[in-house]
Design an enzyme around this catalytic site. Structure first.
Site, mmCIF file in Angstrom:
data_model
loop_
_atom_site.group_PDB
_atom_site.id
_atom_site.type_symbol
_atom_site.label_atom_id
_atom_site.label_comp_id
_atom_site.label_asym_id
_atom_site.label_seq_id
_atom_site.Cartn_x
_atom_site.Cartn_y
_atom_site.Cartn_z
ATOM 1 N N LYS A 1 4.197 1.060 -5.095
ATOM 2 C CA LYS A 1 3.332 1.247 -6.489
ATOM 3 C C LYS A 1 3.715 1.590 -7.679
ATOM 4 O O LYS A 1 3.620 1.321 -8.611
ATOM 5 C CB LYS A 1 1.891 1.799 -6.071
ATOM 6 C CG LYS A 1 0.915 1.154 -5.090
ATOM 7 C CD LYS A 1 -0.177 1.768 -4.697
ATOM 8 C CE LYS A 1 -1.023 1.283 -3.491
ATOM 9 N NZ LYS A 1 -2.142 2.201 -3.088
ATOM 10 N N ASN B 1 0.849 -1.081 -0.232
ATOM 11 C CA ASN B 1 -0.124 -0.072 -0.040
ATOM 12 C C ASN B 1 0.781 1.312 0.016
ATOM 13 O O ASN B 1 0.287 2.299 0.128
ATOM 14 C CB ASN B 1 -1.089 -0.023 1.150
ATOM 15 C CG ASN B 1 -0.209 0.001 2.308
ATOM 16 O OD1 ASN B 1 0.924 -0.073 2.640
ATOM 17 N ND2 ASN B 1 -1.180 0.304 3.425
ATOM 18 N N CYS B 2 2.157 1.096 -0.270
ATOM 19 C CA CYS B 2 3.039 2.375 -0.239
ATOM 20 C C CYS B 2 3.040 2.914 -1.712
ATOM 21 O O CYS B 2 3.174 2.332 -2.452
ATOM 22 C CB CYS B 2 4.453 1.872 0.173
ATOM 23 S SG CYS B 2 5.558 2.999 -0.229
ATOM 24 N N ASN B 3 2.904 4.307 -1.681
ATOM 25 C CA ASN B 3 2.616 4.819 -3.057
ATOM 26 C C ASN B 3 4.212 4.863 -3.750
ATOM 27 O O ASN B 3 3.933 4.497 -5.180
ATOM 28 C CB ASN B 3 2.221 6.328 -2.801
ATOM 29 C CG ASN B 3 0.740 6.578 -2.557
ATOM 30 O OD1 ASN B 3 0.078 5.607 -2.742
ATOM 31 N ND2 ASN B 3 0.392 7.622 -1.817
#
Length: 114
Positions: free
Chosen positions: A13, A8-10
């Site tokens: 991603k 869930n880390c930008n």
């Protein structure tokens, strides 16, 4: 090639999307669900230095008690913290055949590597 990070880390991603767009195959290792070993952290620390592995700009670090932050002055303390709070590890970390080939995501750097 294995990408280490948190799904869930930008930044992770962005890196994963970039690699997928370029058709580069990889395995993804999520610290949150799979954890990380002392051996892996020690190997990375030897390669890039524990100082680079600890993400002092991230939310996890900033939310730590100042006493805990102050203890992180050597590899052993850094590894202990990273093992306990995997979100403090700079990400993504890309490893190929046991070697760290990238830490973090910068498109220019990835273009040179891949």
């Amino acid at each position: 090639m294995t990408i280490y990070g948190i799904k869930n880390c930008n930044t992770v991603k962005s890196a994963l999307n970039w690699l997928k767009e370029k058709g580069i195959e990889f395995e993804f290792h999520d610290y949150k669900s799979k954890g990380i070993t002392d051996e892996k952290l020690k190997s990375w620390s030897k390669q890039v230095g524990w100082e680079r592995l600890v993400n002092k700009r991230g939310t996890t670090w900033r939310q730590l008690d100042e006493k805990i932050q102050a203890k992180v002055t050597n590899e052993a303390e850094a590894i202990s913290l990273m093992k306990d709070k995997t979100s403090v590890i700079k990400r993504p970390l890309i490893e190929k055949e046991g070697k760290v080939i990238a830490l973090g995501f910068e498109e220019e750097q990835y273009t040179k590597i891949f």
